[in-house]
Scaffold this active site. Structure first.
Site, short mmCIF file in Angstrom:
data_model
loop_
_atom_site.label_atom_id
_atom_site.label_comp_id
_atom_site.label_asym_id
_atom_site.label_seq_id
_atom_site.Cartn_x
_atom_site.Cartn_y
_atom_site.Cartn_z
N SER A 108 74.01 -53.72 9.83
CA SER A 108 74.44 -54.76 10.77
C SER A 108 73.18 -55.21 11.50
O SER A 108 72.64 -54.49 12.33
CB SER A 108 75.47 -54.21 11.75
OG SER A 108 76.65 -53.84 11.08
N LYS A 182 79.76 -60.35 10.32
CA LYS A 182 79.88 -58.99 10.87
C LYS A 182 79.84 -59.00 12.40
O LYS A 182 80.59 -58.27 13.05
CB LYS A 182 78.76 -58.11 10.32
CG LYS A 182 78.75 -56.67 10.89
CD LYS A 182 80.05 -55.92 10.61
CE LYS A 182 80.08 -54.55 11.28
NZ LYS A 182 79.17 -53.58 10.66
N LYS A 250 74.45 -52.55 20.20
CA LYS A 250 73.54 -53.38 19.42
C LYS A 250 74.25 -54.61 18.87
O LYS A 250 73.76 -55.75 19.01
CB LYS A 250 72.96 -52.57 18.26
CG LYS A 250 72.10 -53.35 17.28
CD LYS A 250 71.97 -52.65 15.94
CE LYS A 250 73.27 -52.67 15.15
NZ LYS A 250 73.14 -52.13 13.79
#
Length: 299
Positions: A108, A182, A250
């Site tokens: 990711s 994502k 994140k």
């Protein structure tokens, strides 16, 4: 029917390279090995590759050497900085990959970095696909991940035989599109996590049994995949990681970098950031319920 670029992928002929043997990566590459592919793994700590070596995997001494030994190299690592170093560094995969080779980054990561990798790959007459995944460690173990792919449709289609060993492939568009998909996925997961945590804490404060409350509401409008996967774990305070909380920070941080007005996402990021600040960054996402518990005076 899969595209025959540059020739049809076959377990007996296509050489697979792999970087990233953490919670999910080790299970994912095991499916590729089980399908009969020749797999070479690079890891900074070779001790982590012992299990894969018993299954037939080989090892490389550097990302560059891995590129030299592979037709397709998959990466699934911690963050964008790791991806940049492993793929674009002086000793990176692309420095060793032969023309016609393909990189598939399943980390990711940032959409902009995916486009940068794609451009450098094309400059070298190679190809790059960004293909982050959703489904957690259970999806990785069972080969039932959802894979969000960005890049050239023909290359993604060509990769289908090997990618389908890990899950379902959804082609999203050009380079960076998989990563954008994502991030959107994580916005929804993060919001669902906070809502579920608040519902469980409310039930507990109201004198209800949280597990019974989950049973009561799971088949109604409140039910969700997040509730099915994480609800009971939250209720009994089982915070085993299927994905680290620090990774949610994140991912939601990358959403914030898009400079869009997303007040819910900003608040959710703050709550997960508190969890990490409490020293719980290596726990599972579901541990965020403890942040809500503390805000409500529960130990």
């Amino acid at each position: 029917m899969e595209t025959q670029y540059p020739k049809l992928i076959e377990p007996s002929k296509t050489r697979i390279g792999w970087i990233g043997i953490g919670i999910m990566g080790s299970a994912m590459v095991s499916h590729i090995l089980a399908a009969g592919y020749s797999v070479t793994v690079y890891a900074r700590d070779l001790r982590k590759t012992k299990d894969l070596q018993t299954k037939g995997g080989r090892t490389a001494n550097s990302p560059k050497e891995l590129g030299e030994m592979s037709d397709v190299v998959f990466t699934i690592v911690g963050n964008s900085n790791d991806v940049r170093s492993l793929l674009l560094g002086d000793d990176g995969v692309l420095s060793g990959l032969k023309p016609g080779g393909v990189t598939v980054d399943m980390t990711s990561s940032k959409p902009g970095l995916a486009r940068e990798i794609y451009a450098e790959a094309r400059r070298r007459d190679c190809w790059a696909v960004d293909a982050p995944v959703s489904g957690g460690d259970a999806g990785a173990r069972e080969g039932k991940l959802t894979i969000f792919a960005g890049g050239d449709s023909e290359i993604v289609e060509w990769l289908a035989p090997v990618m389908k060993t890990m899950g379902i492939v959804r082609f999203m568009g050009g380079a960076g599109s998989g990563q954008s998909c994502k991030i959107g996925n994580q916005i929804c997961v993060g919001s669902n996590m906070i809502g579920l945590a608040e519902g469980i804490v409310f039930a507990e404060k109201a004198g209800l049994d949280p597990v019974k409350w989950l049973e009561a509401v799971k088949d109604g409008a409140a039910g969700s995949a997040v509730m099915r996967l994480f609800g009971e774990m939250m209720a009994v305070r089982d915070y085993k990681a299927t994905g680290f909380a620090e990774y949610m920070v994140k991912d939601l941080g990358m959403a914030a970098e898009a400079a869009m007005a997303m007040p819910g996402t900003a608040l959710n990021k703050q709550l997960f950031t508190v969890m990490v600040a409490n020293g719980d960054g290596k726990l599972g996402f579901q541990g965020v319920v403890d942040v809500i518990r503390r805000l409500n005076g529960l130990s």
